[in-house]
Design a protein around this motif. Structure first.
Motif, PDB file in Angstrom:
ATOM      1  N   GLU A  27      -3.362 -26.685  33.349  1.00 48.03           N
ATOM      2  CA  GLU A  27      -3.779 -25.452  32.672  1.00 48.03           C
ATOM      3  C   GLU A  27      -3.126 -25.339  31.298  1.00 48.03           C
ATOM      4  O   GLU A  27      -3.764 -24.909  30.322  1.00 48.03           O
ATOM      5  N   ARG A  28      -1.846 -25.729  31.233  1.00 52.51           N
ATOM      6  CA  ARG A  28      -1.168 -25.686  29.931  1.00 52.51           C
ATOM      7  C   ARG A  28      -1.859 -26.602  28.930  1.00 52.51           C
ATOM      8  O   ARG A  28      -2.086 -26.220  27.768  1.00 52.51           O
ATOM      9  N   LYS A  29      -2.208 -27.802  29.397  1.00 55.38           N
ATOM     10  CA  LYS A  29      -2.894 -28.739  28.511  1.00 55.38           C
ATOM     11  C   LYS A  29      -4.260 -28.203  28.106  1.00 55.38           C
ATOM     12  O   LYS A  29      -4.682 -28.347  26.961  1.00 55.38           O
ATOM     13  N   ARG A  30      -4.940 -27.604  29.088  1.00 51.78           N
ATOM     14  CA  ARG A  30      -6.269 -27.061  28.778  1.00 51.78           C
ATOM     15  C   ARG A  30      -6.183 -25.965  27.722  1.00 51.78           C
ATOM     16  O   ARG A  30      -6.998 -25.917  26.795  1.00 51.78           O
ATOM     17  N   LEU A  31      -5.175 -25.093  27.901  1.00 53.31           N
ATOM     18  CA  LEU A  31      -5.035 -23.991  26.949  1.00 53.31           C
ATOM     19  C   LEU A  31      -4.602 -24.475  25.568  1.00 53.31           C
ATOM     20  O   LEU A  31      -4.808 -23.778  24.572  1.00 53.31           O
ATOM     21  N   ASN A  32      -3.986 -25.642  25.531  1.00 57.49           N
ATOM     22  CA  ASN A  32      -3.581 -26.192  24.238  1.00 57.49           C
ATOM     23  C   ASN A  32      -4.613 -27.165  23.668  1.00 57.49           C
ATOM     24  O   ASN A  32      -4.400 -27.766  22.621  1.00 57.49           O
ATOM     25  N   THR A  33      -5.719 -27.297  24.382  1.00 55.40           N
ATOM     26  CA  THR A  33      -6.779 -28.198  23.935  1.00 55.40           C
ATOM     27  C   THR A  33      -7.713 -27.474  22.960  1.00 55.40           C
ATOM     28  O   THR A  33      -7.925 -26.265  23.074  1.00 55.40           O
ATOM     29  N   TYR A  34      -8.251 -28.230  22.031  1.00 54.87           N
ATOM     30  CA  TYR A  34      -9.219 -27.677  21.089  1.00 54.87           C
ATOM     31  C   TYR A  34     -10.555 -28.377  21.281  1.00 54.87           C
ATOM     32  O   TYR A  34     -10.604 -29.547  21.686  1.00 54.87           O
ATOM     33  N   VAL A  35     -11.618 -27.650  21.047  1.00 50.91           N
ATOM     34  CA  VAL A  35     -12.970 -28.201  21.164  1.00 50.91           C
ATOM     35  C   VAL A  35     -13.763 -27.853  19.898  1.00 50.91           C
ATOM     36  O   VAL A  35     -13.332 -27.019  19.089  1.00 50.91           O
ATOM     37  N   ALA A  36     -14.919 -28.469  19.771  1.00 50.41           N
ATOM     38  CA  ALA A  36     -15.793 -28.137  18.639  1.00 50.41           C
ATOM     39  C   ALA A  36     -16.462 -26.789  18.899  1.00 50.41           C
ATOM     40  O   ALA A  36     -16.749 -26.448  20.050  1.00 50.41           O
ATOM     41  N   PRO A  37     -16.748 -26.006  17.861  1.00 46.40           N
ATOM     42  CA  PRO A  37     -17.380 -24.691  18.057  1.00 46.40           C
ATOM     43  C   PRO A  37     -18.825 -24.798  18.542  1.00 46.40           C
ATOM     44  O   PRO A  37     -19.313 -23.896  19.220  1.00 46.40           O
ATOM     45  N   ILE A  38     -19.520 -25.880  18.200  1.00 50.43           N
ATOM     46  CA  ILE A  38     -20.873 -26.136  18.685  1.00 50.43           C
ATOM     47  C   ILE A  38     -20.864 -27.511  19.344  1.00 50.43           C
ATOM     48  O   ILE A  38     -20.585 -28.518  18.688  1.00 50.43           O
ATOM     49  N   ALA A  39     -21.145 -27.559  20.630  1.00 49.14           N
ATOM     50  CA  ALA A  39     -21.087 -28.832  21.351  1.00 49.14           C
ATOM     51  C   ALA A  39     -22.188 -29.776  20.862  1.00 49.14           C
ATOM     52  O   ALA A  39     -23.352 -29.382  20.716  1.00 49.14           O
ATOM     53  N   SER A  84     -31.069 -21.255  16.343  1.00 53.91           N
ATOM     54  CA  SER A  84     -30.744 -19.879  16.694  1.00 53.91           C
ATOM     55  C   SER A  84     -30.609 -19.735  18.215  1.00 53.91           C
ATOM     56  O   SER A  84     -31.433 -20.262  18.976  1.00 53.91           O
ATOM     57  N   GLY A  85     -29.572 -19.060  18.638  1.00 52.77           N
ATOM     58  CA  GLY A  85     -29.344 -18.836  20.059  1.00 52.77           C
ATOM     59  C   GLY A  85     -28.468 -19.891  20.720  1.00 52.77           C
ATOM     60  O   GLY A  85     -28.273 -19.850  21.950  1.00 52.77           O
ATOM     61  N   THR A  86     -27.924 -20.831  19.951  1.00 52.19           N
ATOM     62  CA  THR A  86     -27.029 -21.849  20.513  1.00 52.19           C
ATOM     63  C   THR A  86     -25.672 -21.215  20.821  1.00 52.19           C
ATOM     64  O   THR A  86     -25.171 -20.391  20.047  1.00 52.19           O
ATOM     65  N   THR A  87     -25.094 -21.625  21.924  1.00 52.39           N
ATOM     66  CA  THR A  87     -23.796 -21.074  22.332  1.00 52.39           C
ATOM     67  C   THR A  87     -22.707 -21.478  21.348  1.00 52.39           C
ATOM     68  O   THR A  87     -22.579 -22.655  20.986  1.00 52.39           O
ATOM     69  N   VAL A  88     -21.931 -20.480  20.949  1.00 54.86           N
ATOM     70  CA  VAL A  88     -20.784 -20.714  20.064  1.00 54.86           C
ATOM     71  C   VAL A  88     -19.517 -20.592  20.895  1.00 54.86           C
ATOM     72  O   VAL A  88     -19.344 -19.607  21.627  1.00 54.86           O
ATOM     73  N   HIS A  89     -18.614 -21.574  20.778  1.00 51.98           N
ATOM     74  CA  HIS A  89     -17.385 -21.618  21.579  1.00 51.98           C
ATOM     75  C   HIS A  89     -16.160 -21.315  20.738  1.00 51.98           C
ATOM     76  O   HIS A  89     -16.087 -21.685  19.563  1.00 51.98           O
ATOM     77  N   ALA A  90     -15.201 -20.658  21.364  1.00 53.33           N
ATOM     78  CA  ALA A  90     -13.873 -20.544  20.753  1.00 53.33           C
ATOM     79  C   ALA A  90     -13.274 -21.947  20.744  1.00 53.33           C
ATOM     80  O   ALA A  90     -13.325 -22.661  21.750  1.00 53.33           O
ATOM     81  N   VAL A  91     -12.724 -22.368  19.611  1.00 48.80           N
ATOM     82  CA  VAL A  91     -12.223 -23.740  19.518  1.00 48.80           C
ATOM     83  C   VAL A  91     -10.901 -23.926  20.250  1.00 48.80           C
ATOM     84  O   VAL A  91     -10.492 -25.045  20.546  1.00 48.80           O
ATOM     85  N   GLY A  92     -10.202 -22.817  20.558  1.00 47.04           N
ATOM     86  CA  GLY A  92      -8.925 -22.912  21.261  1.00 47.04           C
ATOM     87  C   GLY A  92      -8.534 -21.565  21.834  1.00 47.04           C
ATOM     88  O   GLY A  92      -9.317 -20.609  21.816  1.00 47.04           O
ATOM     89  N   SER A  93      -7.314 -21.487  22.338  1.00 45.12           N
ATOM     90  CA  SER A  93      -6.827 -20.242  22.940  1.00 45.12           C
ATOM     91  C   SER A  93      -6.342 -19.292  21.863  1.00 45.12           C
ATOM     92  O   SER A  93      -5.711 -19.702  20.880  1.00 45.12           O
ATOM     93  N   GLY A  94      -6.623 -18.009  22.074  1.00 42.54           N
ATOM     94  CA  GLY A  94      -6.176 -17.013  21.107  1.00 42.54           C
ATOM     95  C   GLY A  94      -6.636 -15.623  21.474  1.00 42.54           C
ATOM     96  O   GLY A  94      -7.119 -15.385  22.590  1.00 42.54           O
ATOM     97  N   THR A  95      -6.517 -14.710  20.510  1.00 36.41           N
ATOM     98  CA  THR A  95      -6.879 -13.303  20.703  1.00 36.41           C
ATOM     99  C   THR A  95      -7.841 -12.871  19.613  1.00 36.41           C
ATOM    100  O   THR A  95      -7.605 -13.151  18.418  1.00 36.41           O
TER     101      THR A  95
END
Length: 264
Positions: free
Chosen positions: A125-137, A166-177
């Protein structure tokens, strides 16, 4: 007839085998109808001083010896039975002890295994929360950082555009507020997230939002859908990386993502 026990130390008379004289006397008594077990003066030895062994007490003494032997056998059997019972109890106690020890070891092993799994889960979980992804897969950058155009008030592009229908899912690139979620002027519907490492990311021109201010997000979580709101020439996602939440503190978003392990 009463017998008076002589005084002094006594020993049990030994069993005395019948002699010829005894047999002849007993035959005579039997022929005359006299009971052999009753002492009689006629059956005395010639010297008129009968030995203790030759008296009518012989049969009683032999019977007593037989009972003593039976009692001895019974006592020996009881002793053996007691020994068997004690051995059985000892074996059962040992079996219970071994079973308890086996149970204790099994519980300790299970506890250790659970602890290891919990540690592994926390680490994952720690690694997952510190992982970053692209905003659009599966997307790509359609407009580079600092590209020049009169479309932008600063004269250059402060972020990058990711190709997205239009309508593509946008992702948070990492953990935050989430610190901003709503209309952002030229950015249209936008979201700004303060990342756990202290940096900020911005997502603009979205058609709809899925988060609110104050909400915590994790890598890959949906925060909205792409669109073409605000100052936009068509559906896409505008993505920025900043050192603060304010406009003008932008940094290279591609380098930012690559620095966090995202292949762009």
């Amino acid at each position: 007839m009463a017998f008076t026990r002589p005084t002094g130390k006594h020993r049990r008379p030994r069993r005395t085998p019948l002699t010829g004289t005894h047999i002849a006397g007993m035959a005579t008594l039997a022929a005359s109808g006299v009971v052999a077990t009753v002492a009689s003066p006629a059956f005395a030895a010639p010297d008129d001083s009968p030995r203790f062994e030759d008296t009518g007490l012989n049969q009683a003494i032999v019977v007593d010896d037989h009972l003593a032997d039976e009692i001895g056998v019974q006592a020996a059997n009881q002793e053996r039975a007691a020994e068997v019972a004690a051995a059985k109890q000892q074996a059962e106690a040992q079996a219970r002890k071994e079973a308890a020890e086996a149970k204790r070891k099994a519980e300790a092993a299970a506890k250790k295994e659970r602890a290891a799994k919990e540690r592994a889960a926390r680490e994952a979980e720690r690694k997952r929360l510190n992982t970053y992804v692209a905003p659009i897969a599966g997307s790509y950058v359609s407009t580079q950082y600092h590209a020049s155009s009169g479309l932008w008030s600063s004269g250059s592009h402060t972020g990058v555009d990711f190709h997205a229908a239009s309508g593509t899912t946008v992702h948070a690139v990492g953990s935050g507020t989430v610190v901003e979620a709503g209309w952002g002027g030229a950015y249209g519907n936008n979201v700004v997230i303060k990342m756990n490492d202290g940096t900020y990311t911005q997502y603009g021109h979205m058609s709809s939002l899925s988060v609110t201010v104050g909400q915590t997000v994790t890598p890959g979580q949906q925060i909205g859908l792409s669109g073409s709101t605000g100052n936009s020439t068509g559906p896409h996602l505008h993505f920025e990386a900043r050192t603060t939440a304010e406009y003008g503190s932008d940094i290279d978003p591609v380098a930012y993502l690559r620095g966090h392990g995202v292949a762009i």
